[in-house]
Design an enzyme around this catalytic site. Structure first.
Site, PDB file in Angstrom:
ATOM      1  N   LYS A  14       0.831  -1.197   0.000  1.00 48.58           N
ATOM      2  CA  LYS A  14       0.000   0.000   0.000  1.00 48.58           C
ATOM      3  C   LYS A  14       0.869   1.252   0.000  1.00 48.58           C
ATOM      4  O   LYS A  14       1.877   1.319   0.693  1.00 48.58           O
ATOM      5  CB  LYS A  14      -0.904   0.011   1.242  1.00 48.58           C
ATOM      6  CG  LYS A  14      -1.920  -1.121   1.279  1.00 48.58           C
ATOM      7  CD  LYS A  14      -2.745  -1.046   2.561  1.00 48.58           C
ATOM      8  CE  LYS A  14      -3.785  -2.167   2.605  1.00 48.58           C
ATOM      9  NZ  LYS A  14      -4.581  -2.121   3.861  1.00 48.58           N
ATOM     10  N   LEU A  20       4.749  13.740   0.460  1.00 51.71           N
ATOM     11  CA  LEU A  20       5.492  14.996   0.429  1.00 51.71           C
ATOM     12  C   LEU A  20       6.557  14.931  -0.643  1.00 51.71           C
ATOM     13  O   LEU A  20       7.473  14.113  -0.577  1.00 51.71           O
ATOM     14  CB  LEU A  20       6.160  15.260   1.780  1.00 51.71           C
ATOM     15  CG  LEU A  20       7.090  16.491   1.825  1.00 51.71           C
ATOM     16  CD1 LEU A  20       6.281  17.777   1.707  1.00 51.71           C
ATOM     17  CD2 LEU A  20       7.935  16.499   3.094  1.00 51.71           C
ATOM     18  N   GLY A  21       6.451  15.785  -1.639  1.00 48.51           N
ATOM     19  CA  GLY A  21       7.512  15.925  -2.624  1.00 48.51           C
ATOM     20  C   GLY A  21       8.639  16.759  -2.030  1.00 48.51           C
ATOM     21  O   GLY A  21       8.386  17.787  -1.391  1.00 48.51           O
ATOM     22  N   THR A  22       9.872  16.339  -2.229  1.00 45.87           N
ATOM     23  CA  THR A  22      11.005  17.033  -1.590  1.00 45.87           C
ATOM     24  C   THR A  22      11.925  17.733  -2.573  1.00 45.87           C
ATOM     25  O   THR A  22      12.945  18.297  -2.167  1.00 45.87           O
ATOM     26  CB  THR A  22      11.839  16.042  -0.746  1.00 45.87           C
ATOM     27  OG1 THR A  22      12.381  15.025  -1.600  1.00 45.87           O
ATOM     28  CG2 THR A  22      10.991  15.409   0.346  1.00 45.87           C
ATOM     29  N   ASP A  48       8.718  11.453  -0.659  1.00 50.74           N
ATOM     30  CA  ASP A  48       9.202  11.176  -2.007  1.00 50.74           C
ATOM     31  C   ASP A  48      10.510  11.917  -2.246  1.00 50.74           C
ATOM     32  O   ASP A  48      10.552  13.148  -2.237  1.00 50.74           O
ATOM     33  CB  ASP A  48       8.160  11.627  -3.044  1.00 50.74           C
ATOM     34  CG  ASP A  48       8.636  11.403  -4.468  1.00 50.74           C
ATOM     35  OD1 ASP A  48       8.639  10.245  -4.911  1.00 50.74           O
ATOM     36  OD2 ASP A  48       9.008  12.394  -5.132  1.00 50.74           O
ATOM     37  N   TYR A  53      18.071  14.878  -6.232  1.00 46.25           N
ATOM     38  CA  TYR A  53      17.636  16.072  -5.501  1.00 46.25           C
ATOM     39  C   TYR A  53      18.736  16.588  -4.575  1.00 46.25           C
ATOM     40  O   TYR A  53      18.686  17.737  -4.126  1.00 46.25           O
ATOM     41  CB  TYR A  53      16.387  15.788  -4.667  1.00 46.25           C
ATOM     42  CG  TYR A  53      15.166  15.356  -5.457  1.00 46.25           C
ATOM     43  CD1 TYR A  53      15.117  15.466  -6.845  1.00 46.25           C
ATOM     44  CD2 TYR A  53      14.055  14.840  -4.798  1.00 46.25           C
ATOM     45  CE1 TYR A  53      14.003  15.061  -7.553  1.00 46.25           C
ATOM     46  CE2 TYR A  53      12.929  14.440  -5.488  1.00 46.25           C
ATOM     47  CZ  TYR A  53      12.901  14.547  -6.871  1.00 46.25           C
ATOM     48  OH  TYR A  53      11.790  14.139  -7.565  1.00 46.25           O
ATOM     49  N   LYS A  78      14.917   7.451  -6.062  1.00 50.99           N
ATOM     50  CA  LYS A  78      15.007   7.273  -7.511  1.00 50.99           C
ATOM     51  C   LYS A  78      16.452   7.084  -7.947  1.00 50.99           C
ATOM     52  O   LYS A  78      17.359   7.764  -7.454  1.00 50.99           O
ATOM     53  CB  LYS A  78      14.391   8.478  -8.235  1.00 50.99           C
ATOM     54  CG  LYS A  78      12.955   8.772  -7.817  1.00 50.99           C
ATOM     55  CD  LYS A  78      12.400   9.993  -8.530  1.00 50.99           C
ATOM     56  CE  LYS A  78      11.040  10.376  -7.981  1.00 50.99           C
ATOM     57  NZ  LYS A  78      11.128  11.035  -6.654  1.00 50.99           N
ATOM     58  N   HIS A 111      14.567   7.190 -12.432  1.00 52.04           N
ATOM     59  CA  HIS A 111      14.136   8.584 -12.431  1.00 52.04           C
ATOM     60  C   HIS A 111      13.765   9.094 -13.822  1.00 52.04           C
ATOM     61  O   HIS A 111      12.772   9.815 -13.986  1.00 52.04           O
ATOM     62  CB  HIS A 111      15.237   9.457 -11.831  1.00 52.04           C
ATOM     63  CG  HIS A 111      14.753  10.764 -11.302  1.00 52.04           C
ATOM     64  ND1 HIS A 111      15.458  11.509 -10.381  1.00 52.04           N
ATOM     65  CD2 HIS A 111      13.637  11.477 -11.550  1.00 52.04           C
ATOM     66  CE1 HIS A 111      14.799  12.610 -10.099  1.00 52.04           C
ATOM     67  NE2 HIS A 111      13.691  12.628 -10.802  1.00 52.04           N
ATOM     68  N   SER A 166       9.757   6.455 -13.634  1.00 55.58           N
ATOM     69  CA  SER A 166       9.390   7.861 -13.537  1.00 55.58           C
ATOM     70  C   SER A 166       9.677   8.527 -14.871  1.00 55.58           C
ATOM     71  O   SER A 166      10.696   8.245 -15.501  1.00 55.58           O
ATOM     72  CB  SER A 166      10.183   8.544 -12.418  1.00 55.58           C
ATOM     73  OG  SER A 166       9.778   9.884 -12.247  1.00 55.58           O
ATOM     74  N   SER A 270       5.859  21.298  -0.441  1.00 55.79           N
ATOM     75  CA  SER A 270       5.652  22.551   0.273  1.00 55.79           C
ATOM     76  C   SER A 270       6.543  22.532   1.509  1.00 55.79           C
ATOM     77  O   SER A 270       6.894  21.463   2.016  1.00 55.79           O
ATOM     78  CB  SER A 270       4.190  22.739   0.693  1.00 55.79           C
ATOM     79  OG  SER A 270       4.029  23.981   1.377  1.00 55.79           O
ATOM     80  N   ILE A 271       6.896  23.691   2.002  1.00 56.68           N
ATOM     81  CA  ILE A 271       7.625  23.785   3.260  1.00 56.68           C
ATOM     82  C   ILE A 271       6.830  24.627   4.257  1.00 56.68           C
ATOM     83  O   ILE A 271       7.277  24.831   5.385  1.00 56.68           O
ATOM     84  CB  ILE A 271       9.033  24.389   3.055  1.00 56.68           C
ATOM     85  CG1 ILE A 271       8.940  25.777   2.416  1.00 56.68           C
ATOM     86  CG2 ILE A 271       9.903  23.466   2.221  1.00 56.68           C
ATOM     87  CD1 ILE A 271      10.274  26.501   2.328  1.00 56.68           C
ATOM     88  N   ASN A 279      -3.017  20.388   2.059  1.00 54.80           N
ATOM     89  CA  ASN A 279      -2.850  19.370   1.025  1.00 54.80           C
ATOM     90  C   ASN A 279      -3.266  17.982   1.481  1.00 54.80           C
ATOM     91  O   ASN A 279      -3.400  17.070   0.653  1.00 54.80           O
ATOM     92  CB  ASN A 279      -1.397  19.351   0.541  1.00 54.80           C
ATOM     93  CG  ASN A 279      -1.030  20.595  -0.246  1.00 54.80           C
ATOM     94  OD1 ASN A 279      -1.898  21.384  -0.616  1.00 54.80           O
ATOM     95  ND2 ASN A 279       0.250  20.791  -0.504  1.00 54.80           N
TER      96      ASN A 279
END
Length: 332
Positions: A14, A20-22, A48, A53, A78, A111, A166, A270-271, A279
């Site tokens: 699951k 959270l995108g980083t 994520d 990154y 990734k 990626h 991705s 977001s930060i 969200n």
């Protein structure tokens, strides 16, 4: 009807519906650790990340300092484009685990389908002219199936739970499936009201692949791959503004709710605490509002904000030809 809290992958695991995108792009990674800690405190359970990154250390620190048990957190990373050689795949994963101070990742994605030439430390080799562009490994960029084969071998190591893709289009995914022993669990792609990826969504469902949305609000990629920078993001669209105003919601909540309602998990970044909290507070749109967002595509056509083609010299999203075809960039 409540919105889904998670989706089930094709291997039975699951994945939370909102993560959270980083990726911080040109803004830097100084606030990533605190964002991860705050997100986990607010109830996020999917983080994520990606080697590219440059913030996996901060992600790992945020997870550790949050106090949330590791087994309650779904972590995505990734494979970098510098590690597509089959012999480099496990090396890259081990570096990710070392940087993040983790024993395993829940989901490991390729990626991008294309590959860069790399030095022995898996750092990108740049063009000799000094133009800043990466030197493409054309053979590996065409042979992403061999990279996938090496990723399949990672599953039995216990260091990854699930593997996926991705930024793969239909053509490349179909080609990979022709030789794959493990069907990708996920394909994470740019997806938002201006780029709903309906054909890719249908194709993915037919093959048991969960499509996940990065840049679900429109996004702002780094400058070298930021296409249509002059076009406002979908969260600034009058249709979404009107819906959000009537419902007392933010346009981000409307866009994310639309994606979840289509069966697509999202990883917005977001930060800021109020945005992080909002969200997670998603809802089911009425038929009229949902259709109004769906109709944006026919009104303006697709808008892709992430387009690396000027940076690499070919179009990875071409559905007619499996790019790259040639072995030289225009600037070579």
């Amino acid at each position: 009807m409540d919105m889904p809290k998670y989706f089930v992958l094709n291997d039975g695991r699951k994945i939370p519906s909102v993560g959270l995108g980083t990726f911080q792009g040109d803004e830097g990674n100084s606030k990533v650790k605190e964002a991860v800690k705050l997100a986990l405190k607010l109830g996020y359970r999917h983080i994520d990340g990606a080697a590219a990154y440059g913030n996996e250390k901060e992600i790992g620190q945020g997870i550790k300092e949050s106090g949330i048990p590791r087994e309650e957190i779904f972590v995505t990373s990734k494979l970098p484009q510098t590690a597509h050689a089959p012999g480099s795949v496990e090396k890259a994963l081990l570096q990710t685990l070392k940087d993040a101070d983790l024993d395993y990742v829940d989901l490991y994605l390729m990626h991008f389908p294309h590959a860069y030439k790399a030095d022995e430390d898996l750092r990108t080799i740049r063009h000799a002219s000094g133009n800043g562009k990466p030197i493409i490994d054309y053979d590996l960029s065409r042979n992403y199936a061999s990279t996938w084969k090496a990723m399949e071998a990672l599953v039995n190591t216990g260091r990854v739970r699930s593997i996926g893709l991705s930024n793969f289009n239909i053509l490349k995914t179909r080609n990979l499936l022709s030789t794959a022993a493990i069907i990708p669990a996920v394909n994470q792609v740019e997806l938002h009201p201006y780029l709903p990826q309906n054909e890719l969504l249908e194709f993915s469902r037919q093959h048991g692949i969960l499509l996940m949305a990065h840049q679900p609000l429109g996004g702002r990629p780094v400058g070298v791959v930021h296409a249509h920078a002059d076009i406002p993001r979908p969260i600034d669209d009058p249709v979404l503004i009107a819906i959000a105003s009537r419902l007392g919601k933010s346009t981000a909540q409307v866009a994310l709710s639309w994606a979840l309602q289509k069966g697509i998990p999202v990883v917005p970044k977001s930060i800021q605490e109020h945005h992080l909290s909002q969200n997670l507070q998603l809802f089911r749109l009425c038929h009229t509002d949902f259709r109004a967002i769906e109709d944006l595509l026919s009104k303006r056509g697709p808008v892709r904000f992430l387009d690396p083609s000027p940076h690499i010299g070919f179009n990875i999203f071409d559905e007619e030809k499996d790019e790259p075809i040639g072995n030289r960039a225009p600037w070579d």
